[in-house]
Write a protein that holds these residues in place. Sequence first.
Motif, PDB file in Angstrom:
ATOM      1  N   LEU A  89       1.075  -1.168   0.183  1.00  0.00           N
ATOM      2  CA  LEU A  89       0.023  -0.045  -0.085  1.00  0.00           C
ATOM      3  C   LEU A  89       1.237   0.901   0.363  1.00  0.00           C
ATOM      4  CD1 LEU A  89      -2.342  -2.301   0.870  1.00  0.00           C
ATOM      5  CD2 LEU A  89      -3.587  -0.195   2.364  1.00  0.00           C
ATOM      6  N   ASP A  90       2.055   1.040   0.098  1.00  0.00           N
ATOM      7  CA  ASP A  90       3.210   2.474   0.276  1.00  0.00           C
ATOM      8  C   ASP A  90       3.675   3.064  -0.569  1.00  0.00           C
ATOM      9  OD1 ASP A  90       4.289   0.665   0.058  1.00  0.00           O
ATOM     10  OD2 ASP A  90       6.150   0.607   1.772  1.00  0.00           O
TER      11      ASP A  90
ATOM     12  N   LEU B 270      -2.166 -10.753  -0.180  1.00  0.00           N
ATOM     13  CA  LEU B 270      -1.804 -10.074   0.990  1.00  0.00           C
ATOM     14  C   LEU B 270      -1.418  -8.757   0.887  1.00  0.00           C
ATOM     15  CD1 LEU B 270      -0.225 -10.781   4.027  1.00  0.00           C
ATOM     16  CD2 LEU B 270       1.551 -11.311   3.117  1.00  0.00           C
ATOM     17  N   PHE B 271      -2.416  -7.644   1.824  1.00  0.00           N
ATOM     18  CA  PHE B 271      -1.671  -6.775   1.743  1.00  0.00           C
ATOM     19  C   PHE B 271      -1.086  -6.171   3.055  1.00  0.00           C
ATOM     20  CE2 PHE B 271      -6.026  -7.503   0.067  1.00  0.00           C
ATOM     21  CZ  PHE B 271      -6.138  -6.842  -0.422  1.00  0.00           C
ATOM     22  N   VAL B 272       0.366  -5.134   1.957  1.00  0.00           N
ATOM     23  CA  VAL B 272       1.365  -5.339   3.613  1.00  0.00           C
ATOM     24  C   VAL B 272       1.335  -3.261   3.261  1.00  0.00           C
ATOM     25  CG1 VAL B 272       3.514  -4.580   3.478  1.00  0.00           C
ATOM     26  CG2 VAL B 272       3.107  -6.475   2.692  1.00  0.00           C
ATOM     27  N   LEU B 273       0.781  -3.137   4.526  1.00  0.00           N
ATOM     28  CA  LEU B 273       0.384  -1.714   4.916  1.00  0.00           C
ATOM     29  C   LEU B 273       1.676  -0.891   5.846  1.00  0.00           C
ATOM     30  CD1 LEU B 273      -2.416  -3.723   5.419  1.00  0.00           C
ATOM     31  CD2 LEU B 273      -3.061  -1.476   7.017  1.00  0.00           C
TER      32      LEU B 273
ATOM     33  N   ILE C 191      11.339   1.790  16.995  1.00  0.00           N
ATOM     34  CA  ILE C 191      10.923   1.242  16.652  1.00  0.00           C
ATOM     35  C   ILE C 191      10.068   1.600  15.752  1.00  0.00           C
ATOM     36  CG2 ILE C 191       9.554  -1.049  17.534  1.00  0.00           C
ATOM     37  CD1 ILE C 191      10.569  -0.605  20.712  1.00  0.00           C
ATOM     38  N   SER C 192       9.899   0.323  14.555  1.00  0.00           N
ATOM     39  CA  SER C 192       8.988   0.254  13.729  1.00  0.00           C
ATOM     40  C   SER C 192       7.606  -0.804  14.269  1.00  0.00           C
ATOM     41  CB  SER C 192      10.279   0.122  11.971  1.00  0.00           C
ATOM     42  OG  SER C 192      11.092   1.318  12.230  1.00  0.00           O
ATOM     43  N   ARG C 193       7.001  -0.786  12.953  1.00  0.00           N
ATOM     44  CA  ARG C 193       6.143  -1.136  13.225  1.00  0.00           C
ATOM     45  C   ARG C 193       5.202  -1.744  11.544  1.00  0.00           C
ATOM     46  NH1 ARG C 193       0.907  -0.675  17.101  1.00  0.00           N
ATOM     47  NH2 ARG C 193       0.444   0.863  15.641  1.00  0.00           N
ATOM     48  N   ILE C 194       5.152  -3.359  11.221  1.00  0.00           N
ATOM     49  CA  ILE C 194       4.408  -3.963  10.319  1.00  0.00           C
ATOM     50  C   ILE C 194       3.641  -4.474  10.169  1.00  0.00           C
ATOM     51  CG2 ILE C 194       5.999  -5.617   9.714  1.00  0.00           C
ATOM     52  CD1 ILE C 194       6.551  -5.087   6.896  1.00  0.00           C
ATOM     53  N   ARG C 195       2.379  -4.081   9.078  1.00  0.00           N
ATOM     54  CA  ARG C 195       1.308  -4.149   9.532  1.00  0.00           C
ATOM     55  C   ARG C 195       0.803  -5.819   8.149  1.00  0.00           C
ATOM     56  NH1 ARG C 195      -1.588   0.757  10.380  1.00  0.00           N
ATOM     57  NH2 ARG C 195       0.081   1.162   8.782  1.00  0.00           N
ATOM     58  N   PHE C 196       0.046  -6.344   8.572  1.00  0.00           N
ATOM     59  CA  PHE C 196      -0.618  -6.913   7.144  1.00  0.00           C
ATOM     60  C   PHE C 196      -1.677  -7.437   7.152  1.00  0.00           C
ATOM     61  CE2 PHE C 196       4.059  -8.266   8.362  1.00  0.00           C
ATOM     62  CZ  PHE C 196       4.535  -8.297   6.809  1.00  0.00           C
TER      63      PHE C 196
END
Length: 261
Positions: free
Chosen positions: A4-5, A36-39, A48-53
């Motif tokens: 999505l980015d 699968l959507f990678v936000l 800290i980085s947060r990755i969301r799916f």
Amino acid sequence: MHFLDDHYGHVDTSDFYRHSQNTARVVDSCNALAKLFVLPTETLPGGISRIRFLLIAAHQISEGLTMYSWMSHFLSLLNTKEPELSTSLPQLLKSESFQKRLPLPQEDHYPPIRGTRARQRWFWTLTLILRHIRKPLPPAFPNPLRRLTPRPHAIPMSPTYDKILNYTRTPPLNSFACQSILSPSTTARLHRLCREAGVSIGSGCFALCGMVMMELEEARHPHIPAASRKPFIGSFPLNPRQFFNHHAAPDSLMLAFSDGL
């Protein structure tokens, strides 16, 4: 897989989920049975980085327990070092490797009915007949969240994510989620009650939902005496694998529904 980015700098997880459930069907079975959507990555305090799916899978291949197993494996892959993943890819992408790892279809998990084809057909015919001639259940009170006046059609969403989702169609009805968050102490108490009763956490959550619905019904209609109240009757899926001697981690769809509880 969709990143999505490529199109959006910031995406609210709950909002995107809501849009994905109220637009045209996300999965096209002619191309794939899951997306699968990678936000976009979020930066949190402390560096800290947060990755969301968001994973949407067709019900042809997945149910709750299967998805739990897949997500556990997915997290394991995310925590695998990149050189190790790169080394394993050539072997994993071979067609013969796919054939060995593809999960069985649902019908292959059930024990076969012995005898001739005619006997097998009679077995399933009688099973269907017996299911429909059983004693009917008593009337139950309606779902407290049910609208008194149904909407004639789904309300279309604003095209916030039109570069990713298809807004040209809406589902027959809108689908929204009511979220409730339990405190850590309440969650621990629920876990303890489930262990004492010898039931799964999922069963405990279903029972909790039923109790909340009963309280909502009593609050909406306080004038009805207790002796005259209709019962709560629900249905929820049970894991059938243990009845058919499947004790490994669920890697394939296998549905069994129990109703009238």
